[in-house]
Design a protein around this motif. Structure first.
Motif, PDB file in Angstrom:
ATOM      1  N   THR A 307       0.868  -1.181   0.000  1.00  0.00           N
ATOM      2  CA  THR A 307       0.000   0.000   0.000  1.00  0.00           C
ATOM      3  C   THR A 307       0.904   1.230   0.000  1.00  0.00           C
ATOM      4  OG1 THR A 307      -0.105  -0.044   2.419  1.00  0.00           O
ATOM      5  CG2 THR A 307      -1.885  -1.140   1.210  1.00  0.00           C
ATOM      6  N   GLU A 308       0.328   2.392  -0.245  1.00  0.00           N
ATOM      7  CA  GLU A 308       1.128   3.617  -0.332  1.00  0.00           C
ATOM      8  C   GLU A 308       1.871   3.847   0.988  1.00  0.00           C
ATOM      9  OE1 GLU A 308      -1.803   3.448  -3.395  1.00  0.00           O
ATOM     10  OE2 GLU A 308      -2.088   3.378  -1.216  1.00  0.00           O
ATOM     11  N   SER A 309       3.137   4.231   0.866  1.00  0.00           N
ATOM     12  CA  SER A 309       3.959   4.376   2.065  1.00  0.00           C
ATOM     13  C   SER A 309       5.212   5.190   1.762  1.00  0.00           C
ATOM     14  CB  SER A 309       4.358   3.003   2.621  1.00  0.00           C
ATOM     15  OG  SER A 309       5.182   2.310   1.698  1.00  0.00           O
ATOM     16  N   PHE A 310       5.877   5.592   2.839  1.00  0.00           N
ATOM     17  CA  PHE A 310       7.204   6.203   2.727  1.00  0.00           C
ATOM     18  C   PHE A 310       8.081   5.600   3.808  1.00  0.00           C
ATOM     19  CE2 PHE A 310       4.962   8.817   5.779  1.00  0.00           C
ATOM     20  CZ  PHE A 310       5.914   9.223   6.698  1.00  0.00           C
ATOM     21  N   GLY A 311       9.374   5.860   3.727  1.00  0.00           N
ATOM     22  CA  GLY A 311      10.306   5.276   4.684  1.00  0.00           C
ATOM     23  C   GLY A 311      10.932   6.325   5.578  1.00  0.00           C
ATOM     24  N   ILE A 312      11.231   5.957   6.814  1.00  0.00           N
ATOM     25  CA  ILE A 312      12.029   6.826   7.679  1.00  0.00           C
ATOM     26  C   ILE A 312      13.138   6.001   8.327  1.00  0.00           C
ATOM     27  CG2 ILE A 312      10.202   8.495   8.151  1.00  0.00           C
ATOM     28  CD1 ILE A 312       9.847   7.258  10.903  1.00  0.00           C
ATOM     29  N   LEU A 313      14.269   6.671   8.558  1.00  0.00           N
ATOM     30  CA  LEU A 313      15.395   6.112   9.287  1.00  0.00           C
ATOM     31  C   LEU A 313      15.658   7.033  10.460  1.00  0.00           C
ATOM     32  CD1 LEU A 313      15.812   5.256   6.174  1.00  0.00           C
ATOM     33  CD2 LEU A 313      18.152   4.758   6.852  1.00  0.00           C
ATOM     34  N   GLU A 314      15.662   6.484  11.658  1.00  0.00           N
ATOM     35  CA  GLU A 314      15.934   7.230  12.874  1.00  0.00           C
ATOM     36  C   GLU A 314      17.298   6.793  13.406  1.00  0.00           C
ATOM     37  OE1 GLU A 314      11.187   7.310  14.112  1.00  0.00           O
ATOM     38  OE2 GLU A 314      12.602   6.019  15.195  1.00  0.00           O
ATOM     39  N   PHE A 315      18.234   7.729  13.467  1.00  0.00           N
ATOM     40  CA  PHE A 315      19.611   7.428  13.835  1.00  0.00           C
ATOM     41  C   PHE A 315      19.862   7.786  15.292  1.00  0.00           C
ATOM     42  CE2 PHE A 315      19.554   8.170   9.320  1.00  0.00           C
ATOM     43  CZ  PHE A 315      20.448   7.258   8.788  1.00  0.00           C
ATOM     44  N   ASN A 316      20.522   6.880  16.002  1.00  0.00           N
ATOM     45  CA  ASN A 316      20.985   7.147  17.361  1.00  0.00           C
ATOM     46  C   ASN A 316      22.474   6.848  17.408  1.00  0.00           C
ATOM     47  OD1 ASN A 316      21.697   6.001  20.239  1.00  0.00           O
ATOM     48  ND2 ASN A 316      20.034   7.482  20.483  1.00  0.00           N
ATOM     49  N   PHE A 317      23.283   7.884  17.565  1.00  0.00           N
ATOM     50  CA  PHE A 317      24.734   7.716  17.503  1.00  0.00           C
ATOM     51  C   PHE A 317      25.290   7.017  18.731  1.00  0.00           C
ATOM     52  CE2 PHE A 317      24.049  11.501  14.748  1.00  0.00           C
ATOM     53  CZ  PHE A 317      24.455  10.912  13.555  1.00  0.00           C
ATOM     54  N   GLY A 318      24.747   7.330  19.910  1.00  0.00           N
ATOM     55  CA  GLY A 318      25.261   6.716  21.125  1.00  0.00           C
ATOM     56  C   GLY A 318      25.107   5.206  21.124  1.00  0.00           C
ATOM     57  N   ALA A 319      23.961   4.734  20.651  1.00  0.00           N
ATOM     58  CA  ALA A 319      23.694   3.292  20.591  1.00  0.00           C
ATOM     59  C   ALA A 319      24.173   2.671  19.287  1.00  0.00           C
ATOM     60  CB  ALA A 319      22.201   3.039  20.759  1.00  0.00           C
ATOM     61  N   LYS A 320      24.683   3.499  18.362  1.00  0.00           N
ATOM     62  CA  LYS A 320      25.111   3.037  17.034  1.00  0.00           C
ATOM     63  C   LYS A 320      23.976   2.250  16.369  1.00  0.00           C
ATOM     64  CE  LYS A 320      30.022   2.800  18.253  1.00  0.00           C
ATOM     65  NZ  LYS A 320      31.239   1.941  18.288  1.00  0.00           N
ATOM     66  N   LYS A 321      22.782   2.824  16.416  1.00  0.00           N
ATOM     67  CA  LYS A 321      21.591   2.097  16.010  1.00  0.00           C
ATOM     68  C   LYS A 321      20.765   2.911  15.033  1.00  0.00           C
ATOM     69  CE  LYS A 321      18.044   1.659  18.820  1.00  0.00           C
ATOM     70  NZ  LYS A 321      16.809   1.931  18.014  1.00  0.00           N
ATOM     71  N   VAL A 322      20.123   2.194  14.107  1.00  0.00           N
ATOM     72  CA  VAL A 322      19.171   2.810  13.190  1.00  0.00           C
ATOM     73  C   VAL A 322      17.848   2.053  13.285  1.00  0.00           C
ATOM     74  CG1 VAL A 322      18.649   3.432  10.799  1.00  0.00           C
ATOM     75  CG2 VAL A 322      21.019   3.479  11.606  1.00  0.00           C
ATOM     76  N   ASP A 323      16.761   2.791  13.433  1.00  0.00           N
ATOM     77  CA  ASP A 323      15.423   2.226  13.342  1.00  0.00           C
ATOM     78  C   ASP A 323      14.882   2.537  11.950  1.00  0.00           C
ATOM     79  OD1 ASP A 323      15.270   1.171  15.911  1.00  0.00           O
ATOM     80  OD2 ASP A 323      14.640   3.079  16.766  1.00  0.00           O
ATOM     81  N   PHE A 324      14.533   1.495  11.219  1.00  0.00           N
ATOM     82  CA  PHE A 324      13.974   1.625   9.882  1.00  0.00           C
ATOM     83  C   PHE A 324      12.463   1.404   9.981  1.00  0.00           C
ATOM     84  CE2 PHE A 324      18.236  -0.060   9.618  1.00  0.00           C
ATOM     85  CZ  PHE A 324      18.821   0.528   8.503  1.00  0.00           C
ATOM     86  N   LYS A 325      11.671   2.306   9.387  1.00  0.00           N
ATOM     87  CA  LYS A 325      10.220   2.164   9.468  1.00  0.00           C
ATOM     88  C   LYS A 325       9.568   2.438   8.123  1.00  0.00           C
ATOM     89  CE  LYS A 325      10.112   3.584  14.334  1.00  0.00           C
ATOM     90  NZ  LYS A 325       9.637   4.593  15.315  1.00  0.00           N
ATOM     91  N   ILE A 326       8.620   1.592   7.746  1.00  0.00           N
ATOM     92  CA  ILE A 326       7.750   1.821   6.604  1.00  0.00           C
ATOM     93  C   ILE A 326       6.465   2.415   7.153  1.00  0.00           C
ATOM     94  CG2 ILE A 326       6.496   0.757   4.692  1.00  0.00           C
ATOM     95  CD1 ILE A 326       8.629  -1.502   4.767  1.00  0.00           C
ATOM     96  N   VAL A 327       6.118   3.620   6.698  1.00  0.00           N
ATOM     97  CA  VAL A 327       5.015   4.375   7.292  1.00  0.00           C
ATOM     98  C   VAL A 327       3.920   4.619   6.258  1.00  0.00           C
ATOM     99  CG1 VAL A 327       4.372   6.466   8.540  1.00  0.00           C
ATOM    100  CG2 VAL A 327       6.666   5.496   8.833  1.00  0.00           C
ATOM    101  N   GLY A 328       2.677   4.370   6.657  1.00  0.00           N
ATOM    102  CA  GLY A 328       1.535   4.583   5.790  1.00  0.00           C
ATOM    103  C   GLY A 328       0.733   5.810   6.181  1.00  0.00           C
TER     104      GLY A 328
END
Length: 342
Positions: A307-328
């Motif tokens: 279905t129609e969507s866009f993507g976001i990446l949320e970066f956290n440098f301290g944890a060296k982590k990225v949260d990837f999300k498909i958002v509708g």
């Protein structure tokens, strides 16, 4: 530059998460938010711009097919770009957020087009105008729309590497034996990027000191079994990029792709890399492959969103982590993935 954190996300552990996880009770700020998408018709309503705005991204990245022109008529192409620029919610985004991006075949001007498109230089001029590239920018003298930009956030940085998979891309091979549209070229035949862009990309990766390096490719890099356009139609180029990334020792390399009218996460291990390579496909913004019934992808993690969507990446440098999300629509998170980078 110092980037103000825009929102706080609570870490949720999901089945497609990295094996190394942050404790459930640890709340982490996003130090940088990247939003991106592709496949956007100006004659169809885009219901997602308000949702994009609500994520308060530091940058919006066009993944290609930003309009659907399919034309060598630059007057018509320019008119479509202007319609998109004047779309009220998108206009709000441009006033608050930096815009980067590349093109794909439908805004390049020729369906499945590559190096052979005779109007590509004129089309590039219109694309750069759409992206508000200054007239005196060196990008105006470059063949192809590839470019890069580094974002500095306190003592950290993210390097955006935007590829052009159209201007130099050579001939594809039709599949006359199956129901698929295309089949891979013979190994060693053809190119995705062309010599100049390959040299530029190697230098970008080798010289990068950034915490994360985001490679924007209009077409998918990992998924290669569907028979449509993909890096997999040039298998030697797939190998070349993997070896280049590994040899560079660049940190946190992530690939963003579009084109397919589906959204999904693909993931693989590459020899010599200390973290997996993720190809995050986000497509499309105004129209999706709603009749999708499945296709093989040996690299897929999680489920396909059609279905129609866009993507976001949320970066956290301290944890060296990225949260990837498909958002509708209405900001609903349809699929997510987390990855820790060591």
């Amino acid at each position: 530059m110092k980037i103000i954190s825009f929102f706080i996300c609570t870490l949720l552990l999901v089945s497609c998460s990295s094996n190394k996880k942050v404790p459930d009770n640890e709340i982490l700020k996003s130090d940088f938010v990247l939003a991106f998408g592709s496949c956007n018709r100006v004659d169809l309503p885009n219901l997602l711009w308000d949702d994009v705005l609500n994520t308060k991204p530091n940058v919006w990245v066009w993944g290609g097919d930003n309009i659907y022109a399919d034309t060598d008529d630059m007057v018509a192409l320019r008119a479509m770009y202007n319609v998109q620029k004047e779309q009220p919610e998108y206009k709000k985004l441009t006033e608050s957020t930096e815009i980067l991006g590349t093109w794909d075949d439908h805004d390049y001007g020729l369906n499945d087009g590559g190096v052979e498109f005779e109007a590509k230089d004129a089309s590039q001029h219109e694309f750069l105008n759409f992206m508000n590239v200054p007239n005196d920018s060196p990008l105006r003298k470059r063949q192809g729309v590839y470019n890069s930009k580094e974002y500095e956030i306190d003592d950290h940085s993210i390097n955006m590497i935007v590829l052009d998979t159209r201007y130099f891309r050579t001939k594809l091979t039709p599949d006359t034996e199956t129901s698929k549209r295309l089949k891979p070229n013979e190994y060693g035949i053809g190119t995705m990027l062309g010599d100049a862009q390959w040299r530029w990309l190697e230098n970008e990766l080798n010289s990068s000191k950034s915490d994360f390096n985001i490679i924007v490719s209009s077409v998918q890099y990992l998924s290669d079994e569907h028979g449509f356009e993909a890096w997999g139609n040039f298998p030697h180029e797939v190998d070349r990029l993997a070896k280049m990334i590994s040899a560079s020792k660049a940190q946190g390399v992530i690939i963003l792709s579009g084109d397919r009218h589906i959204s999904e996460f693909s993931k693989t291990e590459i020899e010599g890399m200390t973290y997996p390579l993720i190809d995050f496909t986000s497509s499309g913004l105004t129209h999706a492959y709603r009749n999708f019934t499945g296709e093989p992808n040996k690299f897929r993690v999680g489920e396909v969103v059609f279905t129609e969507s866009f993507g976001i990446l949320e970066f956290n440098f301290g944890a060296k982590k990225v949260d990837f999300k498909i958002v509708g629509d209405n900001g609903i998170v349809l699929e997510k993935l987390e990855q820790v980078y060591e």
